[in-house]
Scaffold this active site. Structure first.
Site, PDB file in Angstrom:
ATOM      1  N   THR A  33       4.286   2.071   5.456  1.00 22.47           N
ATOM      2  CA  THR A  33       2.897   1.521   5.782  1.00 22.47           C
ATOM      3  C   THR A  33       2.048   2.117   6.480  1.00 22.47           C
ATOM      4  OG1 THR A  33       1.245  -0.235   6.153  1.00 22.47           O
ATOM      5  CG2 THR A  33       3.643  -0.408   7.350  1.00 22.47           C
ATOM      6  N   ARG A  67      -5.340  -2.795   8.679  1.00 18.98           N
ATOM      7  CA  ARG A  67      -5.498  -4.351   8.669  1.00 18.98           C
ATOM      8  C   ARG A  67      -5.646  -5.106   9.965  1.00 18.98           C
ATOM      9  NH1 ARG A  67      -3.600  -6.815   3.770  1.00 18.98           N
ATOM     10  NH2 ARG A  67      -2.149  -5.005   2.967  1.00 18.98           N
ATOM     11  N   GLY A 105       0.745  -1.242  -0.121  1.00 22.32           N
ATOM     12  CA  GLY A 105       0.201   0.133  -0.089  1.00 22.32           C
ATOM     13  C   GLY A 105       0.662   1.318  -0.093  1.00 22.32           C
ATOM     14  N   ASP A 107      -0.071   1.390   8.487  1.00 20.47           N
ATOM     15  CA  ASP A 107      -0.678   0.446   9.617  1.00 20.47           C
ATOM     16  C   ASP A 107       0.217   0.615  10.940  1.00 20.47           C
ATOM     17  OD1 ASP A 107      -2.601  -0.055   7.675  1.00 20.47           O
ATOM     18  OD2 ASP A 107      -1.981  -2.007   7.225  1.00 20.47           O
TER      19      ASP A 107
HETATM   20  N1  LIG Z   1       5.226 -14.641   1.570  1.00 23.05           N
HETATM   21  C1  LIG Z   1       5.482 -14.125   0.354  1.00 23.05           C
HETATM   22  N2  LIG Z   1       6.124 -14.583  -0.708  1.00 23.05           N
HETATM   23  C2  LIG Z   1       6.531 -13.491  -1.675  1.00 23.05           C
HETATM   24  N3  LIG Z   1       6.195 -12.250  -2.044  1.00 23.05           N
HETATM   25  C3  LIG Z   1       5.372 -11.943  -0.965  1.00 23.05           C
HETATM   26  C4  LIG Z   1       4.908 -12.721   0.364  1.00 23.05           C
HETATM   27  N4  LIG Z   1       4.302 -11.913   1.132  1.00 23.05           N
HETATM   28  C5  LIG Z   1       4.193 -10.815   0.551  1.00 23.05           C
HETATM   29  N5  LIG Z   1       4.914 -10.726  -0.826  1.00 23.05           N
HETATM   30  C6  LIG Z   1       4.985  -9.557  -1.699  1.00 23.05           C
HETATM   31  O1  LIG Z   1       4.816  -8.411  -1.280  1.00 23.05           O
HETATM   32  C7  LIG Z   1       3.887  -7.431  -1.789  1.00 23.05           C
HETATM   33  C8  LIG Z   1       3.245  -6.291  -0.675  1.00 23.05           C
HETATM   34  O2  LIG Z   1       2.878  -7.135   0.506  1.00 23.05           O
HETATM   35  P1  LIG Z   1       1.486  -6.595   1.166  1.00 23.05           P
HETATM   36  O3  LIG Z   1       1.344  -7.452   1.969  1.00 23.05           O
HETATM   37  O4  LIG Z   1       0.632  -6.538   0.018  1.00 23.05           O
HETATM   38  O5  LIG Z   1       2.081  -5.099   1.422  1.00 23.05           O
HETATM   39  P2  LIG Z   1       2.868  -4.573   2.590  1.00 23.05           P
HETATM   40  O6  LIG Z   1       4.359  -4.740   2.141  1.00 23.05           O
HETATM   41  O7  LIG Z   1       2.614  -3.186   2.816  1.00 23.05           O
HETATM   42  O8  LIG Z   1       2.736  -5.443   3.819  1.00 23.05           O
HETATM   43  C9  LIG Z   1       2.813  -8.761  -2.056  1.00 23.05           C
HETATM   44  O9  LIG Z   1       2.008  -8.213  -3.338  1.00 23.05           O
HETATM   45  C10 LIG Z   1       3.683  -9.739  -2.799  1.00 23.05           C
HETATM   46  O10 LIG Z   1       4.212  -9.377  -3.955  1.00 23.05           O
HETATM   47  O1  LIG Z   2      -5.860  -0.487  -0.826  1.00 21.23           O
HETATM   48  P1  LIG Z   2      -6.131  -2.035  -0.709  1.00 21.23           P
HETATM   49  O2  LIG Z   2      -5.402  -2.622  -1.440  1.00 21.23           O
HETATM   50  O3  LIG Z   2      -7.527  -2.353  -0.528  1.00 21.23           O
HETATM   51  O4  LIG Z   2      -5.600  -2.297   0.792  1.00 21.23           O
HETATM   52  C1  LIG Z   2      -6.037  -2.038   1.878  1.00 21.23           C
HETATM   53  C2  LIG Z   2      -5.146  -2.144   2.937  1.00 21.23           C
HETATM   54  O5  LIG Z   2      -4.163  -1.569   2.886  1.00 21.23           O
HETATM   55  C3  LIG Z   2      -3.701  -0.797   3.941  1.00 21.23           C
HETATM   56  O6  LIG Z   2      -4.237   0.863   3.754  1.00 21.23           O
HETATM   57  C4  LIG Z   2      -2.221  -0.582   4.010  1.00 21.23           C
HETATM   58  O7  LIG Z   2      -1.626  -2.047   4.070  1.00 21.23           O
HETATM   59  P2  LIG Z   2      -0.331  -2.264   3.616  1.00 21.23           P
HETATM   60  O8  LIG Z   2       0.600  -0.996   3.790  1.00 21.23           O
HETATM   61  O9  LIG Z   2       0.042  -3.334   4.516  1.00 21.23           O
HETATM   62  O10 LIG Z   2      -0.531  -2.564   2.211  1.00 21.23           O
HETATM   63  C5  LIG Z   2      -4.368  -1.173   5.101  1.00 21.23           C
HETATM   64  O11 LIG Z   2      -4.722  -0.399   6.126  1.00 21.23           O
HETATM   65  C6  LIG Z   2      -5.694  -1.770   4.453  1.00 21.23           C
HETATM   66  O12 LIG Z   2      -6.221  -3.056   5.176  1.00 21.23           O
END
Ligand SMILES: Nc1ncnc2c1ncn2[C@@H]1O[C@H](COP(=O)(O)OP(=O)(O)O)[C@@H](O)[C@H]1O
Ligand SMILES: O=P(O)(O)OC[C@H]1O[C@](O)(COP(=O)(O)O)[C@@H](O)[C@@H]1O
Length: 323
Positions: A130, A176, A15, A132
């Site tokens: 993030t 989240r 995000g 969060d």
């Molecule tokens: N277990 C995993 N293995 C491989 N790639 C991952 C894994 N977890 C997350 N990612 C990659 O990191 C990206 C961002 O993770 P996400 O949880 O959506 O956001 P954030 O980094 O803000 O927590 C995912 O869309 C995916 O491409």
């Molecule tokens: O914009 P999306 O993909 O609907 O995701 C919403 C989620 O992203 C966030 O705004 C930020 O989460 P991340 O930074 O982990 O991606 C959360 O608070 C929320 O649950």
């Protein structure tokens, strides 16, 4: 042991969060001061797989620090979760002669980038970005302060109507699985109740509090999206206990994620960007740069997976002000 880094690959992932642009600017500024080239990779892991590399210039980035979102764009990438996707990404890193990576994102991004180290020796440093605030290894993540300020201002606005009509509002904020935005925006806006995932018993306190409540005053409930009860279920339970209450609901949604970063988030972006470049030069890898007790620190990605949850002191404030 220092490392002779010549070319850094830099991207934002997950995000978007206010303050990411300040971090991008700081990385390029700090790197160019050491004669290191920086290429931006657009749309996070998607851009790594699609070979979407762009040249980054300090002067251009300097003018974007005040903007929310990320000028490098971001994405959630399903393809990077596959072995094939990661192999293509690694090939593109080699083809572009990148010898160090800096990823700005949340715990998901760091989980993803850790997997690159299993198939290569490319050094990787993370910057927590993030809203969060759910990442261990830093007191605050980039974007959290801006999101809290936005949420607080929205709740203040809603309060005007709540006070004028003696209404109850249930206001859902993001986060989240983490209650940070809920606790900080709820405490600073004088909420009567804060419902966060870390403390499910607070719903019982809320229902006790409103039993027999006669709607002679405003009543603000701040609900974190990760709470086990949805905004509809919370409203339903409130109505079941007291159907005399004049109740409205409001989901703040993505309004919280956008907007100009606060000064706190800009300075955090600047500090973390510089710290990440220094870490690469010092030969560090697979670590996240954070600020703990106002000092830059590095934390291994392997420790980041742990949930950064509300601590006992923060919970005691919720207990004191909202029960
Ligand atoms: N277990 C995993 N293995 C491989 N790639 C991952 C894994 N977890 C997350 N990612 C990659 O990191 C990206 C961002 O993770 P996400 O949880 O959506 O956001 P954030 O980094 O803000 O927590 C995912 O869309 C995916 O491409
Ligand atoms: O914009 P999306 O993909 O609907 O995701 C919403 C989620 O992203 C966030 O705004 C930020 O989460 P991340 O930074 O982990 O991606 C959360 O608070 C929320 O649950």
């Amino acid at each position: 042991m220092t490392k002779n880094i010549k070319h850094i690959g830099l991207f934002t992932s997950g995000g978007d969060a206010p303050g990411m642009n300040a971090a991008l600017y700081a990385v390029v500024k700090a790197a160019s001061a050491k004669g290191i080239k920086v290429s931006g990779i657009r749309k996070g892991f998607e851009g790594l797989i699609d070979n979407d590399f762009v040249e980054l210039k300090t002067k251009q980035l300097q003018k974007t620090m005040h903007l929310g979102g990320t000028v490098l764009k971001t994405a959630r990438s399903e393809r990077f979760r596959t072995v094939e996707g990661r192999e293509v990404a690694l090939q593109n890193i080699h083809d572009n002669h990148i010898d160090g990576l800096i990823a700005i994102g949340g715990d998901g991004t760091f989980r993803g980038i850790s997997l690159l180290s299993e198939i290569s020796d490319i050094p990787c440093i993370g910057i927590p970005g993030t809203i969060d605030n759910d990442t261990v290894g830093t007191d605050f993540t980039l974007g959290f302060d801006s999101a809290v300020n936005t949420a607080m201002n929205c709740i203040d606005n809603i309060r005007d109507t709540a006070e004028s009509h003696n209404r109850m509002f249930v206001i859902e904020v993001m986060g989240r699985d983490s209650g940070y935005i809920g606790v900080y925006s709820g405490l600073t806006s004088g909420a009567d109740s804060i419902l966060i995932p870390e403390s499910p018993q607070d719903m019982t306190y809320l229902l006790d509090k409103i039993h027999g409540y006669e709607s002679e005053d405003a009543f603000i409930v701040v609900l974190s999206e990760g709470n086990e009860l949805s905004i509809d279920r919370v409203s339903q339970q409130i109505r079941q206990v007291n159907d005399a209450i004049d109740l409205r609901v409001c989901k703040l949604g993505h309004i919280q994620r956008g907007g100009n970063p606060t000064a706190a988030d800009r300075i955090l972006g600047i500090r973390l960007g510089v710290a990440a470049v220094n870490a690469l030069i010092q030969g560090e890898s697979n670590k996240m740069a954070g600020i703990c007790n106002n000092q830059p620190v590095l934390t291994p990605f392997s420790e980041i997976a742990k949930q950064h949850a509300i601590d006992a002191e923060q919970q005691s404030l919720v207990d004191l002000f909202c029960r």
